[in-house]
Scaffold this motif. Structure first.
Motif, PDB file in Angstrom:
ATOM      1  N   GLY A   1      13.208  44.866  42.916  1.00 36.12           N
ATOM      2  CA  GLY A   1      13.016  43.434  43.079  1.00 36.12           C
ATOM      3  C   GLY A   1      14.289  42.645  43.251  1.00 36.12           C
ATOM      4  N   SER A   2      15.426  43.322  43.461  1.00 34.30           N
ATOM      5  CA  SER A   2      16.695  42.640  43.669  1.00 34.30           C
ATOM      6  C   SER A   2      17.346  43.108  44.958  1.00 34.30           C
ATOM      7  N   VAL A   3      18.104  42.216  45.567  1.00 35.48           N
ATOM      8  CA  VAL A   3      18.923  42.553  46.727  1.00 35.48           C
ATOM      9  C   VAL A   3      20.381  42.457  46.299  1.00 35.48           C
ATOM     10  N   PHE A   4      21.169  43.450  46.676  1.00 30.89           N
ATOM     11  CA  PHE A   4      22.581  43.515  46.295  1.00 30.89           C
ATOM     12  C   PHE A   4      23.429  43.263  47.541  1.00 30.89           C
ATOM     13  N   LEU A   5      24.440  42.407  47.384  1.00 34.50           N
ATOM     14  CA  LEU A   5      25.260  42.012  48.526  1.00 34.50           C
ATOM     15  C   LEU A   5      26.736  42.036  48.151  1.00 34.50           C
ATOM     16  N   LEU A   6      27.591  42.161  49.139  1.00 36.73           N
ATOM     17  CA  LEU A   6      29.024  41.993  48.945  1.00 36.73           C
ATOM     18  C   LEU A   6      29.426  40.630  49.477  1.00 36.73           C
ATOM     19  N   ASP A   7      30.251  39.916  48.710  1.00 40.10           N
ATOM     20  CA  ASP A   7      30.822  38.653  49.167  1.00 40.10           C
ATOM     21  C   ASP A   7      32.189  38.964  49.750  1.00 40.10           C
ATOM     22  N   LEU A   8      32.363  38.688  51.036  1.00 40.34           N
ATOM     23  CA  LEU A   8      33.576  39.057  51.759  1.00 40.34           C
ATOM     24  C   LEU A   8      34.444  37.845  52.040  1.00 40.34           C
ATOM     25  N   ASP A   9      35.746  38.078  52.102  1.00 39.70           N
ATOM     26  CA  ASP A   9      36.659  37.057  52.582  1.00 39.70           C
ATOM     27  C   ASP A   9      36.432  36.904  54.084  1.00 39.70           C
ATOM     28  N   ARG A  10      36.147  35.695  54.535  1.00 41.17           N
ATOM     29  CA  ARG A  10      35.799  35.491  55.941  1.00 41.17           C
ATOM     30  C   ARG A  10      36.942  35.853  56.875  1.00 41.17           C
ATOM     31  N   VAL A  11      38.182  35.691  56.427  1.00 43.23           N
ATOM     32  CA  VAL A  11      39.340  35.952  57.286  1.00 43.23           C
ATOM     33  C   VAL A  11      39.720  37.419  57.277  1.00 43.23           C
ATOM     34  N   THR A  12      39.846  38.013  56.084  1.00 45.97           N
ATOM     35  CA  THR A  12      40.338  39.389  55.990  1.00 45.97           C
ATOM     36  C   THR A  12      39.226  40.425  55.967  1.00 45.97           C
ATOM     37  N   GLY A  13      37.994  40.009  55.616  1.00 44.51           N
ATOM     38  CA  GLY A  13      36.908  40.969  55.458  1.00 44.51           C
ATOM     39  C   GLY A  13      36.948  41.728  54.157  1.00 44.51           C
ATOM     40  N   ASP A  14      37.905  41.426  53.269  1.00 48.24           N
ATOM     41  CA  ASP A  14      38.002  42.121  51.993  1.00 48.24           C
ATOM     42  C   ASP A  14      36.849  41.708  51.072  1.00 48.24           C
ATOM     43  N   ALA A  15      36.311  42.685  50.324  1.00 41.91           N
ATOM     44  CA  ALA A  15      35.255  42.387  49.354  1.00 41.91           C
ATOM     45  C   ALA A  15      35.876  41.748  48.118  1.00 41.91           C
ATOM     46  N   LYS A  16      35.320  40.600  47.705  1.00 42.76           N
ATOM     47  CA  LYS A  16      35.876  39.912  46.543  1.00 42.76           C
ATOM     48  C   LYS A  16      34.884  39.796  45.389  1.00 42.76           C
ATOM     49  N   ALA A  17      33.595  40.071  45.639  1.00 47.93           N
ATOM     50  CA  ALA A  17      32.603  39.997  44.567  1.00 47.93           C
ATOM     51  C   ALA A  17      31.360  40.775  44.962  1.00 47.93           C
ATOM     52  N   VAL A  18      30.604  41.203  43.939  1.00 49.76           N
ATOM     53  CA  VAL A  18      29.284  41.797  44.125  1.00 49.76           C
ATOM     54  C   VAL A  18      28.256  40.749  43.701  1.00 49.76           C
ATOM     55  N   VAL A  19      27.234  40.552  44.530  1.00 52.51           N
ATOM     56  CA  VAL A  19      26.212  39.541  44.261  1.00 52.51           C
ATOM     57  C   VAL A  19      24.857  40.218  44.155  1.00 52.51           C
ATOM     58  N   ARG A  20      24.089  39.840  43.127  1.00 51.95           N
ATOM     59  CA  ARG A  20      22.722  40.352  42.948  1.00 51.95           C
ATOM     60  C   ARG A  20      21.762  39.179  42.974  1.00 51.95           C
ATOM     61  N   TYR A  21      20.810  39.213  43.898  1.00 49.29           N
ATOM     62  CA  TYR A  21      19.809  38.165  44.003  1.00 49.29           C
ATOM     63  C   TYR A  21      18.454  38.745  43.617  1.00 49.29           C
ATOM     64  N   THR A  22      17.834  38.194  42.552  1.00 47.15           N
ATOM     65  CA  THR A  22      16.526  38.645  42.080  1.00 47.15           C
ATOM     66  C   THR A  22      15.453  37.759  42.680  1.00 47.15           C
ATOM     67  N   THR A  23      14.548  38.376  43.438  1.00 45.56           N
ATOM     68  CA  THR A  23      13.610  37.579  44.232  1.00 45.56           C
ATOM     69  C   THR A  23      12.571  36.864  43.377  1.00 45.56           C
ATOM     70  N   ALA A  24      12.101  37.475  42.286  1.00 44.39           N
ATOM     71  CA  ALA A  24      11.051  36.848  41.469  1.00 44.39           C
ATOM     72  C   ALA A  24      11.553  35.571  40.805  1.00 44.39           C
ATOM     73  N   SER A  25      12.752  35.638  40.228  1.00 44.51           N
ATOM     74  CA  SER A  25      13.299  34.485  39.513  1.00 44.51           C
ATOM     75  C   SER A  25      14.164  33.592  40.382  1.00 44.51           C
ATOM     76  N   ARG A  26      14.500  34.090  41.580  1.00 51.01           N
ATOM     77  CA  ARG A  26      15.411  33.397  42.494  1.00 51.01           C
ATOM     78  C   ARG A  26      16.754  33.084  41.822  1.00 51.01           C
ATOM     79  N   LYS A  27      17.176  33.978  40.959  1.00 49.27           N
ATOM     80  CA  LYS A  27      18.462  33.814  40.284  1.00 49.27           C
ATOM     81  C   LYS A  27      19.513  34.713  40.932  1.00 49.27           C
ATOM     82  N   THR A  28      20.744  34.224  40.918  1.00 46.99           N
ATOM     83  CA  THR A  28      21.867  34.948  41.503  1.00 46.99           C
ATOM     84  C   THR A  28      22.881  35.279  40.425  1.00 46.99           C
ATOM     85  N   ARG A  29      23.320  36.528  40.393  1.00 47.67           N
ATOM     86  CA  ARG A  29      24.416  36.921  39.492  1.00 47.67           C
ATOM     87  C   ARG A  29      25.579  37.399  40.341  1.00 47.67           C
ATOM     88  N   ARG A  30      26.750  36.859  40.082  1.00 49.72           N
ATOM     89  CA  ARG A  30      27.957  37.185  40.842  1.00 49.72           C
ATOM     90  C   ARG A  30      28.971  37.840  39.915  1.00 49.72           C
TER      91      ARG A  30
END
Length: 699
Positions: free
Chosen positions: A543-572
């Motif tokens: 029930g969650s989608v996991f994403l990487l937050d990237l620097d738009r210029v360098t493309g480097d990963a700076k955070a992991v993001v978890r979005y839970t669809t039932a609660s619509r809550k985001t954890r970074r």
């Protein structure tokens, strides 16, 4: 041992034997600032090592420029350049080692074979636009893009040589006496106001490079660099011989003022318009297709046939395997299949796995190198590599069937709708094969541009107008088509065991990302969310989608993001150190990340913290895959690494498998395949191998 010798007098009459701990085997070429050598790493990986001329090693300013080049090359090291493996700008003779990329330079290609065909020119222009996009994203301006700095590799053009001055290559100097470029490929501002040169100068050079590739000469041509400089600043370019559909775009690249030139993203959008559009017509029977007959799967003889006899004598047990969902980034395009005119005889059936599994390795095409990319389904391993697709018995690696394919099929085979789908003709077509026999069930063209992915027995295609279309994998019939809300052309993704496909698009300023969950079978939108950051999905579980937050210029990963669809809550969860070129895999709420240069780490999104970090000493690795006990990664030299999933400790690795043809650099490393406690992987020497995932220490 005596040092290598070079003919002639001067500072380079005697060449060094080593650069760091890399033995220099032969000279690949020499420029104004240094010599490039062929070398090998300790594991046997082929490298190109650039060593600064002795006379310039004594010059503090040249050392500073070399340090800048190393820093720039490391920042842009990726799919469109030669990745940096090691460097020592402070050595007595400063040096830098990159992966060796086989293939001629564009200059050599045109000199030996003449101007390129229009289709080749379009691919070259698209590849260079992608390269400049990535180079400019990390704040680097090449300043010396020219045909001799473009390598024509199997998987596309590579831009090399960042920032080395070549005072011997030209009489044109800045006020400091140092070269700022190569005259026929320099922008007007490089002559008029060199201190203000920006990314647009590289676009001008791209236009000049395209004219050279199309005609064998530049848009401004003279034996005198001073005359060329005048022509660049004042005259109109000569585009005689450039294809009509590309000439307007090349002319825009050669605009006198930087602000009038297109950006790399604009170039790619324009090239999509130039390329032929695709549609989603229904499959047509394979027997109606025109052209030469397709090659049928070749019979497997020799050792595989002997294994077939032994199978009938062995005690069989049931193979209980975890069915793996298949995710392929960049699947296939317009439809034109299906009818069955193949013989009814099927290929050899796989046997079941014996209770005592033994590690194995198989080289289905012994005469050629190339990394097989594999997937698992219906009790078989399906693998593809340049020129061939084949199926293996997962129990012992026996070849069940094998068939040639035209061109380089670089994508992992996909089992969808009961057929195995594999790219052919250099990725421009899709063949659908019977998984039991390898017989062709049909073929179709792939779209030139746009997102595409398989999910839930469907092939989803995204177009620039944000329309997503669902096509049945089995029949080829179009089931639905709808426009997805968002900012731009959506990227598509799907993940094993998850019922949705995901379309994502990011705002122009990179601050917001829209993600839309779509039912693959109907196109119905299950949910939508707009999240903060420049995000890319890497997994979906529970029930969650996991994403990487990237620097738009360098493309480097700076955070992991978890979005839970039932609660619509985001954890970074912010990463302690940004990761360059990060690839990720998800298991039970833990996101494992592999970065360029060897950093491997795990982030627990439940606890909101980093679990562990490991410097693996792998220059390049695949996306990590985990079974809960271990995290597995394939290295560019063919090693399979296993890391304890709880502690991050390296617990096992296989030997390198580079083979005798170790001069091929892998564009994309396929992740290992997990099934029934076993781990399967491909290596650069053409080997597919299997090991017991429960005991990595025994590898």
């Amino acid at each position: 041992m005596t040092p290598q010798r070079n003919t002639g007098a001067g500072a380079e009459a005697e060449l060094p034997e080593y650069a760091g701990h890399y033995r220099l085997e032969s000279c690949l070429g020499s420029g104004g600032m240094g010599v490039v050598h062929l070398a090998r790493s300790t594991s046997g990986l082929k490298l190109a090592v650039k060593v600064v001329h002795a006379e310039f090693a004594k010059d503090p300013e040249f050392r500073g420029r070399f340090r800048q080049e190393v820093a720039a090359a490391r920042r842009v090291s990726g799919a469109f350049t030669a990745p940096v493996v090691d460097a020592d700008p402070e050595a007595e003779r400063p040096w830098m080692a990159t992966l060796f990329i086989p293939g001629p330079t564009l200059s050599e290609q045109v000199k030996q074979h003449g101007p390129m065909a229009p289709a080749q020119l379009r691919r070259l222009m698209a590849g260079l636009a992608e390269a400049l996009r990535d180079i400019h994203r990390v704040g680097v301006v090449h300043r010396d893009l020219k045909p001799s700095n473009v390598l024509l590799a199997d998987d596309g053009p590579k831009v090399i040589d960042f920032g080395i001055s070549r005072p011997k290559d030209s009489e044109l100097r800045t006020e400091t006496g140092k070269l700022i470029g190569t005259p026929p490929f320099m922008a007007p501002e490089q002559f008029r106001r060199p201190r203000e040169v920006g990314p647009a100068a590289d676009i001008f050079a791209l236009g000049s490079v395209l004219v050279h590739a199309a005609t064998g000469r530049g848009p401004f041509d003279s034996d005198s660099p001073y005359v060329v400089a005048y022509q660049v600043v004042h005259d109109e370019p000569d585009l005689t011989g450039v294809p009509e559909d590309l000439a307007p775009l090349v002319l825009r690249c050669l605009a006198k003022e930087p602000e009038d030139r297109p950006t790399p993203d604009e170039l790619m959008r324009e090239l999509r318009a130039v390329a032929a559009s695709y549609d989603t017509q229904a499959f047509v029977p394979d027997q109606r297709a025109s052209g030469p007959l397709r090659p049928e799967p070749e019979p497997v003889v020799g050792r595989a046939a002997q294994r077939g006899l032994l199978r009938r004598l062995r005690t069989r047990t049931v193979l209980v395997s975890a069915a793996l969902g298949l995710l392929v980034a960049g699947a296939f395009g317009s439809v034109q299949l299906l009818g069955d005119d193949s013989p009814t005889a099927s290929g050899t059936a796989p046997r079941t796995t014996p209770a005592g599994f033994e590690a194995w390795q198989e080289k289905p095409v012994s005469a050629q190198p190339g990394v097989p990319q594999c997937s698992f389904g219906t009790g078989r391993l399906f693998c593809a590599r340049s020129g061939v697709v084949f199926a293996l018995d997962p129990a012992d690696g026996a070849v069940l069937w094998r068939r040639p394919i035209t061109g380089a099929g670089r994508l992992t085979p996909v089992l969808s709708g009961g057929l195995v789908h594999v790219a052919t003709s250099g990725g421009r077509r899709l063949a659908a094969l019977d998984p039991s026999s390898g017989r062709t069930r049909g073929e179709r063209d792939m779209p030139a541009q746009g997102g595409r992915v398989f999910a839930g027995g469907m092939l989803l295609l995204a177009r620039a107008d944000r329309t997503v279309t669902g096509v049945e994998s089995a029949s080829g019939s179009t089931r639905w088509s709808r426009r997805i809300a968002g900012y731009s052309l959506p990227s598509l993704a799907s993940f094993p065991g998850n019922p949705s496909a995901y379309a994502t698009s990011t705002s122009d300023d990179g601050t917001r990302t829209q993600i839309t969950a779509v039912d693959p079978g109907t196109g119905a939108v299950r949910w939508e969310a707009r999240l903060r950051g420049y995000l890319t999905p890497v997994g979906a579980q529970g029930g969650s989608v996991f994403l990487l937050d990237l620097d738009r210029v360098t493309g480097d990963a700076k955070a992991v993001v978890r979005y839970t669809t039932a609660s619509r809550k985001t954890r970074r969860v912010a990463l302690p150190v940004r990761l360059q070129g990060a690839q990720a895999g998800v298991r039970g709420g833990v996101v494992n990340l592999m970065a360029s240069g060897g950093a491997l780490e795990a982030v627990d999104t439940d606890a909101g913290k980093q679990l562990w970090h490991l410097e693996s000493a792998v220059s390049r690795g695949s996306a990590p895959v985990s079974d809960g006990r271990h995290v597995y990664v394939v290295a560019a030299d063919g090693r399979l690494l296993a890391v304890d999933a709880r502690t991050g400790r390296l617990v096992g690795q296989t030997p390198p498998r580079l083979g005798t043809h170790a001069d091929k650099v892998v564009g994309d490393l396929a992740p290992p395949v997990l099934a029934a406690g076993h781990v399967y992987a491909g290596a650069p020497d053409g080997t597919v191998f299997a090991v017991d995932g429960r005991d990595p220490a025994s590898w």
